[in-house]
Design a protein around this motif. Sequence first.
Motif, mmCIF file in Angstrom:
data_model
loop_
_atom_site.group_PDB
_atom_site.id
_atom_site.type_symbol
_atom_site.label_atom_id
_atom_site.label_comp_id
_atom_site.label_asym_id
_atom_site.label_seq_id
_atom_site.Cartn_x
_atom_site.Cartn_y
_atom_site.Cartn_z
ATOM 1 N N LEU A 16 0.956 -1.197 0.027
ATOM 2 C CA LEU A 16 0.073 0.159 0.080
ATOM 3 C C LEU A 16 0.781 1.132 -0.017
ATOM 4 C CD1 LEU A 16 -2.526 -1.316 2.340
ATOM 5 C CD2 LEU A 16 -3.209 -0.550 0.123
ATOM 6 N N ARG A 17 1.871 1.297 0.839
ATOM 7 C CA ARG A 17 2.886 2.415 0.804
ATOM 8 C C ARG A 17 3.308 2.731 -0.532
ATOM 9 N NH1 ARG A 17 4.507 0.101 6.222
ATOM 10 N NH2 ARG A 17 3.317 1.616 7.678
ATOM 11 N N ARG A 18 3.624 1.665 -1.337
ATOM 12 C CA ARG A 18 4.429 1.630 -2.502
ATOM 13 C C ARG A 18 3.251 2.180 -3.719
ATOM 14 N NH1 ARG A 18 6.798 -3.365 -0.993
ATOM 15 N NH2 ARG A 18 5.310 -4.453 -2.130
ATOM 16 N N GLY A 19 2.161 2.297 -3.429
ATOM 17 C CA GLY A 19 0.920 2.694 -4.285
ATOM 18 C C GLY A 19 0.192 1.496 -4.694
ATOM 19 N N GLY A 20 0.278 0.321 -4.038
ATOM 20 C CA GLY A 20 -0.586 -0.897 -4.560
ATOM 21 C C GLY A 20 -2.102 -0.428 -4.111
ATOM 22 N N PHE A 75 -6.399 4.174 8.303
ATOM 23 C CA PHE A 75 -5.207 5.195 8.168
ATOM 24 C C PHE A 75 -4.017 4.106 8.279
ATOM 25 C CE2 PHE A 75 -8.031 8.179 10.542
ATOM 26 C CZ PHE A 75 -8.445 8.784 9.577
ATOM 27 N N LEU A 76 -2.887 4.706 7.638
ATOM 28 C CA LEU A 76 -1.614 3.747 7.919
ATOM 29 C C LEU A 76 -0.341 4.846 7.777
ATOM 30 C CD1 LEU A 76 -0.223 0.881 7.432
ATOM 31 C CD2 LEU A 76 -0.535 1.342 5.005
ATOM 32 N N CYS A 77 0.507 4.561 8.632
ATOM 33 C CA CYS A 77 1.729 5.330 8.564
ATOM 34 C C CYS A 77 2.426 5.717 7.262
ATOM 35 C CB CYS A 77 2.777 5.039 9.693
ATOM 36 S SG CYS A 77 2.572 5.013 11.525
ATOM 37 N N ALA A 78 2.408 6.488 6.638
ATOM 38 C CA ALA A 78 3.182 6.648 5.247
ATOM 39 C C ALA A 78 4.682 6.420 5.226
ATOM 40 C CB ALA A 78 3.111 7.858 4.782
ATOM 41 N N ASP A 79 5.291 6.426 6.362
ATOM 42 C CA ASP A 79 6.872 5.755 6.637
ATOM 43 C C ASP A 79 6.570 4.665 7.122
ATOM 44 O OD1 ASP A 79 7.880 8.394 5.586
ATOM 45 O OD2 ASP A 79 7.603 8.989 7.621
ATOM 46 N N ASP A 80 7.616 3.559 6.836
ATOM 47 C CA ASP A 80 7.801 2.328 7.543
ATOM 48 C C ASP A 80 7.459 2.504 8.895
ATOM 49 O OD1 ASP A 80 8.095 1.211 5.081
ATOM 50 O OD2 ASP A 80 10.052 0.805 5.294
ATOM 51 N N CYS A 81 6.677 1.450 9.712
ATOM 52 C CA CYS A 81 6.845 1.462 10.929
ATOM 53 C C CYS A 81 6.406 -0.038 11.394
ATOM 54 C CB CYS A 81 5.423 2.197 11.552
ATOM 55 S SG CYS A 81 4.029 1.207 10.986
ATOM 56 N N GLY A 82 6.937 -0.242 12.805
ATOM 57 C CA GLY A 82 7.154 -1.727 12.771
ATOM 58 C C GLY A 82 5.653 -2.383 13.386
#
Length: 159
Positions: A16-20, A75-82
């Motif tokens: 999802l962060r990569r635009g999927g 919602f999802l953190c746009a940056d990587d998170c654990g």
Amino acid sequence: MDLTFEALDSALAADLRRGGPDANGQPAERGAISDGEGVPCRHCLSHVPAGREYLILAHRPFPAPQPYAETGPIFLCADDCGRWHGAGVPPILATSPDYLLKGYSADHRIVYGTGRVVPAADLAGYAAGLFEDPRVAFVDVRSARNNCFQCRIRCALSA
């Protein structure tokens, strides 16, 4: 009874962060900035820190569309998170007075009679009680006000 609170899968979060595509087949909305409150990330199960970007997307926490497979915004953190792997109730569930809990069968159907708005302090107890019913394979936690998916609970024995 040991309960496991499950966060969004890490591979899905990365995609999802990569635009999927999200559950509606579109990329997540970008550009929203968190004020540090009321923006629960479904991967780390914490609030997106103030000043950080987050994604807004449609999520369906079920393997396929079907009448009981609810889809809604998350919602999802746009940056990587654990990914959340902590014990006990995750931080995002400490900020609302109550939540909607529903038990589901192994074939992803609502087990009628299990849905209830539960005070935040009683989440684990109510979920544990639902697992006494052998038809309940997992419990979904949703916002009592907006019906947004928060996380899934499994009994450690059925995880």
